[in-house]
Design an enzyme around this catalytic site. Sequence first.
Site, PDB file in Angstrom:
ATOM      1  N   GLY A 198      -2.859  23.611  12.776  1.00 29.44           N
ATOM      2  CA  GLY A 198      -3.165  24.873  12.124  1.00 29.44           C
ATOM      3  C   GLY A 198      -2.873  26.034  13.044  1.00 29.44           C
ATOM      4  O   GLY A 198      -2.309  27.058  12.641  1.00 29.44           O
ATOM      5  N   ALA A 199      -3.258  25.881  14.316  1.00 28.66           N
ATOM      6  CA  ALA A 199      -3.021  26.907  15.322  1.00 28.66           C
ATOM      7  C   ALA A 199      -3.265  26.285  16.686  1.00 28.66           C
ATOM      8  O   ALA A 199      -3.759  25.165  16.800  1.00 28.66           O
ATOM      9  CB  ALA A 199      -3.936  28.113  15.098  1.00 28.66           C
ATOM     10  N   MET A 200      -2.902  27.026  17.738  1.00 32.88           N
ATOM     11  CA  MET A 200      -3.102  26.559  19.110  1.00 32.88           C
ATOM     12  C   MET A 200      -3.600  27.715  19.948  1.00 32.88           C
ATOM     13  O   MET A 200      -3.041  28.810  19.924  1.00 32.88           O
ATOM     14  CB  MET A 200      -1.804  26.005  19.693  1.00 32.88           C
ATOM     15  CG  MET A 200      -1.925  25.538  21.139  1.00 32.88           C
ATOM     16  SD  MET A 200      -3.049  24.123  21.303  1.00 32.88           S
ATOM     17  CE  MET A 200      -3.346  24.145  23.073  1.00 32.88           C
ATOM     18  N   GLU A 201      -4.632  27.430  20.748  1.00 31.48           N
ATOM     19  CA  GLU A 201      -5.404  28.452  21.445  1.00 31.48           C
ATOM     20  C   GLU A 201      -4.801  28.891  22.767  1.00 31.48           C
ATOM     21  O   GLU A 201      -5.525  29.185  23.719  1.00 31.48           O
ATOM     22  CB  GLU A 201      -6.827  27.936  21.687  1.00 31.48           C
ATOM     23  CG  GLU A 201      -6.944  26.749  22.649  1.00 31.48           C
ATOM     24  CD  GLU A 201      -6.885  25.397  21.993  1.00 31.48           C
ATOM     25  OE1 GLU A 201      -7.337  24.410  22.607  1.00 31.48           O
ATOM     26  OE2 GLU A 201      -6.386  25.303  20.849  1.00 31.48           O
TER      27      GLU A 201
ATOM     28  N   HIS B  88     -11.742  30.724  14.985  1.00 32.96           N
ATOM     29  CA  HIS B  88     -11.768  29.450  15.715  1.00 32.96           C
ATOM     30  C   HIS B  88     -10.944  29.558  17.000  1.00 32.96           C
ATOM     31  O   HIS B  88     -11.422  29.217  18.094  1.00 32.96           O
ATOM     32  CB  HIS B  88     -11.201  28.359  14.790  1.00 32.96           C
ATOM     33  CG  HIS B  88     -11.035  27.010  15.403  1.00 32.96           C
ATOM     34  ND1 HIS B  88     -11.700  25.902  14.945  1.00 32.96           N
ATOM     35  CD2 HIS B  88     -10.258  26.566  16.425  1.00 32.96           C
ATOM     36  CE1 HIS B  88     -11.353  24.839  15.653  1.00 32.96           C
ATOM     37  NE2 HIS B  88     -10.463  25.226  16.567  1.00 32.96           N
ATOM     38  N   GLU B  89      -9.712  30.033  16.867  1.00 34.79           N
ATOM     39  CA  GLU B  89      -8.847  30.107  18.045  1.00 34.79           C
ATOM     40  C   GLU B  89      -9.362  31.115  19.060  1.00 34.79           C
ATOM     41  O   GLU B  89      -9.248  30.907  20.272  1.00 34.79           O
ATOM     42  CB  GLU B  89      -7.413  30.442  17.623  1.00 34.79           C
ATOM     43  CG  GLU B  89      -6.791  29.456  16.659  1.00 34.79           C
ATOM     44  CD  GLU B  89      -6.854  28.016  17.151  1.00 34.79           C
ATOM     45  OE1 GLU B  89      -6.713  27.788  18.362  1.00 34.79           O
ATOM     46  OE2 GLU B  89      -7.050  27.123  16.304  1.00 34.79           O
TER      47      GLU B  89
ATOM     48  N   HIS C 101     -11.924  29.739  21.370  1.00 34.54           N
ATOM     49  CA  HIS C 101     -11.339  28.933  22.446  1.00 34.54           C
ATOM     50  C   HIS C 101     -11.043  29.766  23.697  1.00 34.54           C
ATOM     51  O   HIS C 101     -10.930  29.193  24.792  1.00 34.54           O
ATOM     52  CB  HIS C 101     -10.031  28.304  21.975  1.00 34.54           C
ATOM     53  CG  HIS C 101     -10.196  27.020  21.232  1.00 34.54           C
ATOM     54  ND1 HIS C 101     -10.925  25.962  21.709  1.00 34.54           N
ATOM     55  CD2 HIS C 101      -9.681  26.610  20.035  1.00 34.54           C
ATOM     56  CE1 HIS C 101     -10.861  24.957  20.848  1.00 34.54           C
ATOM     57  NE2 HIS C 101     -10.117  25.321  19.832  1.00 34.54           N
TER      58      HIS C 101
END
Length: 837
Positions: free
Chosen positions: A262-265, A296-297, A300
């Site tokens: 979905g995504a990367m932090e 959410h990201e 992180h």
Amino acid sequence: MACMSVLTRDEAHNRAQLLDVHRYTIELDLTTGDDTFDSHTLIRFTVLTDQDDTDTFVEVKPAELRSVTLDGHPLDPGTLHGNRLPLKGLTPGEHELRLDATMHYSRTGEGMHRFTDPADGETYVYTQLFMDDVQRVFAAFDQPDLKAVFEMTVTAPHNWTVLANGITEHLGQGRWKAAPTPLISTYLVAVAAGPWHTVSTEHRGLPFALHCRRSLAPHLDADADELLDITRSCFDRYHEKFQEPYPFDSYDQAFVPEFNAGAMENPGLVTFRDEFVFRSAVTDTQRQTRAMVIAHEMAHMWFGDLVTLTWWDDIWLNESFAEYMGYQTTAEATRFADTWTDFGITRKPWGYDADQRPSTHPVAPENVQDTASALLNFDGISYAKGASALRQLVTWLGEKDFLAGINTHIDRHKFANATLADFIDSLASATDRDVHAWADAWLRTTGVDTLTPQLHTDNGHWHLAIRHADGDSRPHRITLGLYDHDLDDTRGLTLRTRFEADLPTHGDTTISAPGPRPALLVLNDGDLTYAKIRFDDESFRTIQTRLSGLPDPLTRAVIWNALRDAVRDGDLPATTYLDIARTHLPHETDLALVQGALTFATTHLADRYVTPEQRPAALTTLTDLCRDLIRRTEDGDHPDLRLIAVRHRIDTAAHPHTIAAWLADGTVPGGPELDPELRWRILTRLAVLDATDETAIAAELAHDPSATGQEGAARCRAALPHEDAKARAWDAMFHTDDLSNYLFTATAQGFWQPEQADLVRPYVARYYKDAVALAARRGPALAEAAGRWAFPAHAVDPENLRLGEKSLRKADPTPALRRKLVDQLDDLARALRVRQA
């Protein structure tokens, strides 16, 4: 070619005792061709041991390793074995290691992914270095507890912009230099380059920006204000929660193509799948999901990036925390106040399902031996169950003490690494409660507790016993909701009372109170714990007639989940669930609940849990339900609800006439007009029903030549019910290796259809051989896609189960594919049991 080695926990521990890595100076040249790029790495590190003759290794996965020097002395590149270059005879003190290599671009979303946009021919690259894919881009001592400073210089085509973890500066002649990072782990380094469309702003003295492909620019611009407002609001809310300020020099959010997650932090440069740049109509729940992923990201940045796990057994410290904070902060800081309803109906079942499979593991497993094993734990347990456990912890501990412990943890371990023990010690410092015992019960155990009520009345009192159905249990603090019939509304219910109860680890819990028996008793009202619940007989009868009359959508989510669990456990007939859905979803007002219940009814019940003989009736029920929702929304007051109904009406169409007319007219009567997503959805269903052909698919692709259009065409072509179409799709998936990760997934989604079971039956046996070979050739990302999307899930029969179990015993699939097969086969066995029940 030598096999690639996975890093073991012991190896990482030993190397962390040996080395202190200070700084990476990395130069990447992205102008050398379409297949490879050049990578030059200088690593400055210190050997900490007193021994004069120490050996270790550095990791790299090059197309060609041209040269290596250590402290100015050349090393033989030919000593590279797989992905490990041995460093022998190291002496105490400081060292400089230089490596010059050519690296492959990726088309699987791993390492340096390269994508050419079919809409305009522009090319983009970005990194996804998670777990151990940094080795595909530059050489590194690749483990999370060897943090270092990273300096990055990139040479790119003249019309490109280069993004990185720190602010980038264009030096001229296509050369870009990024500001040095603070201490971060290797897997968090990020680069994204291409002719980006950018929307920039500033907040609290920091540059903020959004980036996407140029072909998506109008769609990003349309949502830029919403995206930036969410970003600013969450950023401010986290600064109220956390005492430590945001630790990086900028906050870029890049929406990139063909992204696996979905995504990367990545600190300072969060990458998202660019489906979050909406090019077709979406519901408000989809916008809420996007907002939650942003939150959410961002969480992180503190928990994962500033404080990082020491080893991958504590991945839950990253993901469970960010999952919890993402939903909670979105609810607190944005207009999306009902995030926990969406979590309850969408994410929590992911955790429940994972926790009942043979592959289940504790939220915080103790013995993750290597990186290949660790990669398998990015699942519903590390995300959804872990977030549920933290929500239960906050309920039990109190938010004030919880945040105090979190801030202690960040202060103790910022720019460093931490373990579960460190985290629990930090929480324990903020409370007198026995957090260590709580952690043992919740984080070191597996499985889902089932809470069953036994309710009776006498002498004007009601008496309740709550039984832990599986015997010993973890402790729970739950809310009980008691509801009575609304005398003024034949479908309504009114809340009599809600109260909390602590359920101990052992034995039943008994509660008594004066008053008549409630019409409905809901255990875990408010969804504050992680457990399956059941209902007493009278409560279930009330649910059948009055579910949609409950005032709180979160209560309704708890009940829909309980019904789902009962179907999966064989305790509730699938047809009864469909009857309840048919009765109540036409009156449901919460978008997430309608979407969640319809998705389960379509993908699980109609496609797998009912027999082939029952399936036409199930589709008819769902079609009628969607038709009712469409009629209910004709006034235009509920466009999102109407969109959900239209989508599912398309997906459940047993006959082509109605949806073919919509496609021909370009609109659903009364709206909505068909955007690209709806057009491709209809065309896919028409392909399944043998009501379209290659000419129509090609014409639609000419109308929409975008990346999404390419995926839609691949899905449609694979769905055509003809032997030659199936053969071409199978060859593209498993034999040519030309498909990118997204085109592979789209083709797999189209291939297997319940309506075409006889046509594709010969491919069921072929799947197990071809998937094993594909996973070995193309790596973990495609292995996961092959196990998730290309698995013959429609074939709910003992022969498919037998073939799969034989493959696990004899074919030796890669760890990533083995895990997906174990899960899929367990789901298949469950579907067989549900049918038998």
